[in-house]
Design a protein around this motif. Structure first.
Motif, PDB file in Angstrom:
ATOM      1  N   ALA A 106      -6.070   7.319  -7.338  1.00 55.20           N
ATOM      2  CA  ALA A 106      -5.849   8.342  -8.363  1.00 55.20           C
ATOM      3  C   ALA A 106      -4.724   7.969  -9.309  1.00 55.20           C
ATOM      4  N   ALA A 107      -4.278   6.712  -9.266  1.00 54.22           N
ATOM      5  CA  ALA A 107      -3.071   6.292  -9.984  1.00 54.22           C
ATOM      6  C   ALA A 107      -3.107   6.605 -11.476  1.00 54.22           C
ATOM      7  N   GLU A 108      -4.292   6.564 -12.076  1.00 53.09           N
ATOM      8  CA  GLU A 108      -4.394   6.784 -13.523  1.00 53.09           C
ATOM      9  C   GLU A 108      -4.650   8.241 -13.886  1.00 53.09           C
ATOM     10  N   LYS A 109      -4.839   9.089 -12.903  1.00 57.03           N
ATOM     11  CA  LYS A 109      -5.115  10.507 -13.178  1.00 57.03           C
ATOM     12  C   LYS A 109      -3.821  11.256 -13.463  1.00 57.03           C
TER      13      LYS A 109
ATOM     14  N   LEU B 190       0.834  -1.197   0.000  1.00 54.53           N
ATOM     15  CA  LEU B 190       0.000   0.000   0.000  1.00 54.53           C
ATOM     16  C   LEU B 190       0.873   1.252   0.000  1.00 54.53           C
ATOM     17  N   LEU B 191       1.907   1.245   0.859  1.00 57.30           N
ATOM     18  CA  LEU B 191       2.814   2.388   0.949  1.00 57.30           C
ATOM     19  C   LEU B 191       3.629   2.561  -0.327  1.00 57.30           C
ATOM     20  N   LEU B 192       4.240   1.481  -0.827  1.00 55.90           N
ATOM     21  CA  LEU B 192       5.122   1.594  -1.987  1.00 55.90           C
ATOM     22  C   LEU B 192       4.360   1.988  -3.244  1.00 55.90           C
ATOM     23  N   ASP B 193       3.130   1.478  -3.406  1.00 52.41           N
ATOM     24  CA  ASP B 193       2.309   1.888  -4.549  1.00 52.41           C
ATOM     25  C   ASP B 193       2.029   3.381  -4.491  1.00 52.41           C
ATOM     26  N   ALA B 194       1.680   3.886  -3.301  1.00 54.27           N
ATOM     27  CA  ALA B 194       1.420   5.315  -3.150  1.00 54.27           C
ATOM     28  C   ALA B 194       2.679   6.130  -3.408  1.00 54.27           C
ATOM     29  N   MET B 195       3.827   5.631  -2.946  1.00 49.61           N
ATOM     30  CA  MET B 195       5.067   6.371  -3.114  1.00 49.61           C
ATOM     31  C   MET B 195       5.487   6.482  -4.571  1.00 49.61           C
ATOM     32  N   THR B 196       5.097   5.530  -5.403  1.00 50.59           N
ATOM     33  CA  THR B 196       5.388   5.646  -6.835  1.00 50.59           C
ATOM     34  C   THR B 196       4.766   6.915  -7.389  1.00 50.59           C
ATOM     35  N   ARG B 197       3.525   7.173  -7.012  1.00 49.11           N
ATOM     36  CA  ARG B 197       2.852   8.384  -7.496  1.00 49.11           C
ATOM     37  C   ARG B 197       3.370   9.632  -6.778  1.00 49.11           C
ATOM     38  N   VAL B 198       3.601   9.534  -5.484  1.00 52.66           N
ATOM     39  CA  VAL B 198       4.120  10.685  -4.737  1.00 52.66           C
ATOM     40  C   VAL B 198       5.463  11.131  -5.320  1.00 52.66           C
ATOM     41  N   ARG B 199       6.342  10.184  -5.620  1.00 51.41           N
ATOM     42  CA  ARG B 199       7.635  10.548  -6.208  1.00 51.41           C
ATOM     43  C   ARG B 199       7.454  11.185  -7.586  1.00 51.41           C
TER      44      ARG B 199
ATOM     45  N   ALA C 238      -1.167  14.319  -5.541  1.00 48.27           N
ATOM     46  CA  ALA C 238      -1.095  12.876  -5.737  1.00 48.27           C
ATOM     47  C   ALA C 238      -2.478  12.235  -5.697  1.00 48.27           C
ATOM     48  N   SER C 239      -3.413  12.843  -4.962  1.00 48.68           N
ATOM     49  CA  SER C 239      -4.776  12.303  -4.871  1.00 48.68           C
ATOM     50  C   SER C 239      -5.689  12.811  -5.980  1.00 48.68           C
TER      51      SER C 239
END
Length: 584
Positions: free
Chosen positions: A579-582, A332-341, A413-414
């Motif tokens: 929001a990964a695809e946005k 969950l964290l690493l997936d979010a960090m991909t977008r945050v980075r 990111a969101s």
């Protein structure tokens, strides 16, 4: 559209020191831009705006508990398979331990903790590449106590005119490498790719990643430089970091001849959080790897060039369940960090300006920027100065104080951000700009959280302390707040408390400036070292958004300390992942 850089360095002294000099005025972001992080993570509605903060506590706590639920027990067949796999792995590890060891980089590893001060990929070396050139080693050896290694590097860099001479002096078998921290800092700070090479195309290997770089001539906007041609950094100015390998052809940076193993890539793909290397041969690394503070397991890792792959582990039945639980939460964290980075990289490329006016007041430009943006303008005024609403490429350019950088990262990111403008001929003499003013809604909006002033680091910190259903907050005890100028104690403390800080965490930095006035800064942790666990890369806005080490942000005002660590809870990460695809 013109680029304005009229705010002089003197007026940005607070920003140059990496800080938010005083509380910025309150945000004026649109009230319709989604909602805050407060509702249960299982909901696909924006989290929180429809309910008072305190009423969300139970739902948010339930969401956190759900994210940490234990993995299911293994059945009889799975239990037997686990035992067999562990036994087989034990035998494979014994065989690997009998293989001829590689020499590694002994001096580098002795100082690995201090190398958190230097920007570079987290690598583990098969051997040291080459040696320090005489052009560097002789003047360094002659330094007096008052002289610095950086002075030598600057002098040599200035003296050597041809790219070939510079490469001979500074690169070692094509690598930027040093196993002495001060030399490494000087090389990363001073060297420029455009002076080391003249070729129109370069190839740069950074761990498992290979980047093609294109040389761009000096223009009215930019100095001569190399740009990343594609990938995550496409269009950004290429940097030279410790451990990078360079070549004019792709064959010169071939993985087959790589001397460095990419530990960061291994850690993120295998989802462990720490590694302890024990024995390295040409094709194997025998190690212990960690899944959270209490679970270390023996492991065997296959090596192929810079890429390391987890081959097997010796897990007990009890460890297996804890490991699977840990991996689920860490994903969950690493997936979010991909977008945050990705958002961080976008802000770095956009060079969002620090919100500082000529009268040295911070935080008053953003309100005027937002008003101009929503009115469809391309420029706005503050006093007798004018500022651009968009970057040269049409990206929104809201001014930021340091805490804005953090809140903007999570909101953006969101999916909460501004639409870009359409630009024709962005680098020409008369760019044609067509604004598309729209504030988009996403899953996170700090304006909905009723923070007294979201643009004040101090007020934001107080808010997180009062709302720990939303944030996991750790305050460093006063007696343990080592000043950065005490670097050995500072980094040893970070190593000892490494479990308190992970990627995605926000850090509040505090100290005192001249006259005894308090000075705050805030930053985001984006990488930690796989061996020491210490913070190795952060992102913040100090003058402009940038990725740095703690050394990079704190060395200007070294009397500052880490005051507070703020960690978002699971619902935040889930809204980022939705929001990964946005676009951002």
């Amino acid at each position: 559209m013109r680029r304005h850089t009229g705010i002089v360095v003197l007026l940005l002294a607070a920003a140059l020191a990496g800080g938010c000099k005083r509380a910025a005025p309150e945000s004026t972001q649109a009230s319709g831009a989604s909602s805050s992080v407060q509702e249960a993570a299982t909901s696909h509605e924006p989290v929180g705006s429809a309910v008072p903060l305190q009423s969300a506590s139970a739902a948010a706590s339930a969401a956190v508990a759900a994210s940490a639920a234990l993995a299911p027990l293994l059945n009889a067949d799975e239990t037997q398979a686990l035992a067999q796999a562990s036994k087989k792995c034990s035998e494979a590890r014994k065989a690997a331990l009998a293989e001829s060891p590689l020499q590694g980089a002994v001096d580098f590893e002795k100082e690995r903790l201090s190398f958190a001060r230097v920007r570079g990929r987290a690598l583990f070396w098969r051997r040291v590449p080459g040696s320090v050139s005489k052009t560097l080693s002789e003047p360094i050896a002659a330094l007096t106590k008052k002289q610095k290694v950086l002075d030598v590097v600057r002098k040599v860099e200035k003296k050597l005119k041809s790219p070939a001479e510079q490469r001979d002096a500074f690169l070692r078998e094509g690598y930027l490498f040093a196993d002495e921290v001060e030399l490494a800092l000087a090389l990363v700070e001073q060297l420029k790719l455009a002076k080391l090479f003249a070729e129109p195309t370069l190839f740069l290997r950074r761990g498992v990643d290979v980047f093609e770089l294109e040389r761009h001539a000096k223009s009215r906007w930019f100095p001569e430089r190399y740009l990343y041609k594609d990938g995550a950094y496409a269009g950004m100015a290429a940097e030279l970091l410790l451990g990078d390998r360079l070549g004019s052809t792709k064959d010169e940076v071939s993985p087959a001849t790589s001397l460095a193993i990419d530990l960061r890539d291994l850690m993120e793909r295998a989802s462990f959080d720490r590694i302890k290397p024990l024995h390295m041969s040409e094709t194997h690394l025998v190690a212990e790897i960690r899944y959270g503070p209490a679970v270390w397991v023996p492991a065997l890792i296959d090596l192929e060039g810079p890429k390391a792959t987890l081959a097997c582990e010796e897990r007990t039945l009890e460890q297996d369940r804890e490991i699977r639980t840990f991996i689920g939460a860490r994903k969950l964290l690493l997936d979010a960090m991909t977008r945050v980075r990705g958002v961080v990289r976008a802000m770095v490329k956009e060079e969002l300006p620090f919100d500082a006016a000529p009268d040295q007041s911070n935080g008053f430009l953003r309100k005027e920027w937002r008003k101009a943006y929503l009115q469809g303008k391309t420029r706005f005024a503050n006093g007798d100065r004018h500022y651009d609403v968009y970057t040269l490429e049409g990206r929104p350019k809201p001014p930021q104080v340091c805490i804005d950088f953090l809140t903007d990262v999570w909101e953006r990111a969101s999916g909460t951000w501004y639409d870009p403008a359409e630009v024709v001929d962005p680098y020409g003499a008369r760019p044609q700009i067509t604004p598309h003013a729209k504030a988009n809604e996403g899953g996170i909006n700090f304006d909905r959280m009723k923070i007294k002033n979201r643009r004040s680091v101090e007020k934001f910190e107080r808010f997180t302390l009062k709302n720990q259903e939303l944030f996991d907050v750790w305050q460093v005890p006063k007696k343990e707040r080592f000043k950065f100028e005490e670097r050995a104690k500072f980094f040893e403390y970070l190593r000892d408390k490494a479990d308190e800080i992970r990627v995605g965490d926000m850090l509040i930095i505090h100290g005192f400036k001249e006259g005894g006035r308090p000075h705050y800064h805030s930053l985001l942790v984006t990488e930690t070292d796989p061996i020491t666990g210490v913070v190795s890369l952060i992102a913040s806005n100090a003058v402009k958004p940038r990725e740095q080490t703690l050394e990079g942000i704190l060395h200007i005002s070294p009397e500052r300390t880490i005051r507070t660590r703020i960690r978002v809870r699971a619902p935040w990460l889930q809204h980022v992942n939705r929001a990964a695809e946005k676009p951002f």
